[in-house]
Structure formats: C-alpha cells, structure tokens
Design an enzyme around this catalytic site. Structure first.
Site, short mmCIF file in Angstrom:
data_model
loop_
_atom_site.label_atom_id
_atom_site.label_comp_id
_atom_site.label_asym_id
_atom_site.label_seq_id
_atom_site.Cartn_x
_atom_site.Cartn_y
_atom_site.Cartn_z
N CYS A 51 7.56 1.80 -5.13
CA CYS A 51 6.71 2.49 -4.17
C CYS A 51 7.52 2.95 -2.97
O CYS A 51 8.51 2.32 -2.59
CB CYS A 51 5.58 1.56 -3.73
N ASP A 53 6.65 2.69 -0.01
CA ASP A 53 6.35 1.82 1.12
C ASP A 53 7.64 1.30 1.76
O ASP A 53 8.51 0.75 1.07
CB ASP A 53 5.49 0.65 0.64
N ARG A 55 8.27 -1.22 3.36
CA ARG A 55 8.44 -2.68 3.35
C ARG A 55 8.97 -3.21 2.02
O ARG A 55 9.11 -4.42 1.86
CB ARG A 55 7.09 -3.35 3.67
N HIS A 107 3.62 -3.40 -5.66
CA HIS A 107 3.54 -4.46 -4.64
C HIS A 107 2.10 -4.68 -4.23
O HIS A 107 1.31 -3.73 -4.12
CB HIS A 107 4.40 -4.12 -3.42
N CYS A 110 -0.68 -2.53 -1.81
CA CYS A 110 -0.26 -1.12 -1.88
C CYS A 110 -1.38 -0.20 -1.40
O CYS A 110 -2.49 -0.21 -1.95
CB CYS A 110 0.13 -0.78 -3.31
#
Length: 218
Positions: A51, A53, A55, A107, A110
């Site tokens: 992803c 993202d 993080r 994750h 998400c």
C-alpha cells in the site's frame, strides 16, 4: 547507524535535503564502499507489492537494506490485470531481476479498504476501490457472518491481500516463469500498525499446480 529521525511536524523542504546528507554520511561512516556497491547494480530477491500508506515502508518493517527489495505501491495494494504499471513492474522483476519471492502485503487499518466497505462517494478513487468491493462480493458469504465491524474490516484487509496474491499468480508472467522452471513463490501478508508485526496469511503458491484451470495459459 541510521540518520536522525525528523518529527513529522518539523519536516520541511530543506530538512528533507539535510536528512539525505545526514543519511549519506551515516552510510559512508558505516561502510565507505556502500554507494560503490549500490550503484554497481541490483539483484533483489523480493518484489513487494504494498500500500502507498506512508506508515508501511517495505525496507524498514522487514529490516532490509537498499537493493534488497524491489517495490511497487498503490492505494490498498490492489492487484488487477488491467494495471499496466503493476504488470510492468512484475514483468521486470521476474524476467530481468529474477526475484524469488513476490509478496502482496496489506495492512490493518488501511484507509482504502475502509472506504471500500462504505457507500460514501470519495472521488475518482471510487473506481479504484471497486476492485476491493469485488473482493467483498466474492467472499460475501463469509463476510456476512462477521458481525463485529472491526473484525469485518480486518478480514477484508486479509482477503484483499489474498486475492491480490492470487491475481499475481494467475498472470501469464508468473505462469510463464513457472513453466520455464524458474524458482518463484507468491505470498500474501498483512502488517499491523499497532504491533509492527507481519502476519503470514499462509497462501504461498510455488508452481502451476496452484493455478486454477480457468486461469491457466499455455
């Protein structure tokens, strides 16, 4: 030794450049030949499909170094056969870099998966999230039995990664590699933002016997 961590609220354009200089110094202090070796070429054993993202950085959470992991990221780690960007990355990593593992990693928490669970219009991304809604539809019987909203959310994250790995496996790229005897395994993982730990979803595929008849190509 790692470069000094910059608090998110203190990040500026100039601090990014300074952070780079600090990182270079740390790398050279630790290994004077680091960049000579890095610039000589790459032969990563892993392709990571994850992803976007911020993080979920592949290298940091797997404790690997630059050059160890070839990375493709998009919103909610979606794998679809019409995504030429992803297919190009997959083709290059398998046929040129000869990676031995392809990992689709979702994750928990998400935002893309969460949005796909709802009916609120978000924007152009709604068309992308349609792929996750298709995952939900495919597994609707299982999903309808999960009454707890958080557990249903987590399970869709897992199913999205599993379906992504299945879609990787079903590509002509992967099937051709297996047909030619190339060592290659496809995996589905999920990362937890709360614990920092990765969950292996135990759906590893290693050969043509794992491909459903409807998707086999010759």
């Amino acid at each position: 030794m790692c470069a000094k961590t910059i608090e998110t609220q203190d990040i500026t354009y100039d601090s990014l450049l300074q952070g780079n200089r600090d990182w270079v110094k740390d790398m050279i202090d630790n290994d004077p030949a680091f960049f000579d070796k890095l610039s000589a070429g790459q032969s990563p054993p892993v392709l990571w499909i994850g992803c976007s993202d911020s993080r979920v950085p592949a290298n940091q959470i797997t404790n690997t170094k630059p050059g160890d992991v070839f990375v493709h990221r998009n919103i909610a780690n979606v794998v679809v056969h019409t995504d030429m960007n992803l297919l190009s990355v997959l083709d290059y990593s398998i046929n040129v870099l000869k990676v031995k593992h392809v990992i689709v990693c979702g994750h928990y928490g998400c935002g893309g998966v969460k949005a796909a669970l709802g009916n609120k219009q978000v924007g152009i991304i709604d068309n992308w999230l349609r792929n996750i809604r298709d995952v939900y539809r495919t597994h609707e019987r299982e999903m309808s039995t999960i009454k707890d909203e958080d557990q249903r959310f987590d399970r869709l994250v897992e199913l999205n990664a599993i379906e992504g790995a299945s879609n990787v496996m079903n590509t002509s790229i992967v099937q051709s590699a297996w047909a030619n005897g190339q060592e290659l395994a496809v995996h589905a993982w999920v990362y937890s933002l709360k614990t920092g730990l990765i969950k292996d979803l135990k759906v590893t595929s290693t050969g043509l016997d794992d491909v459903a008849a409807a998707f086999k190509v010759s």
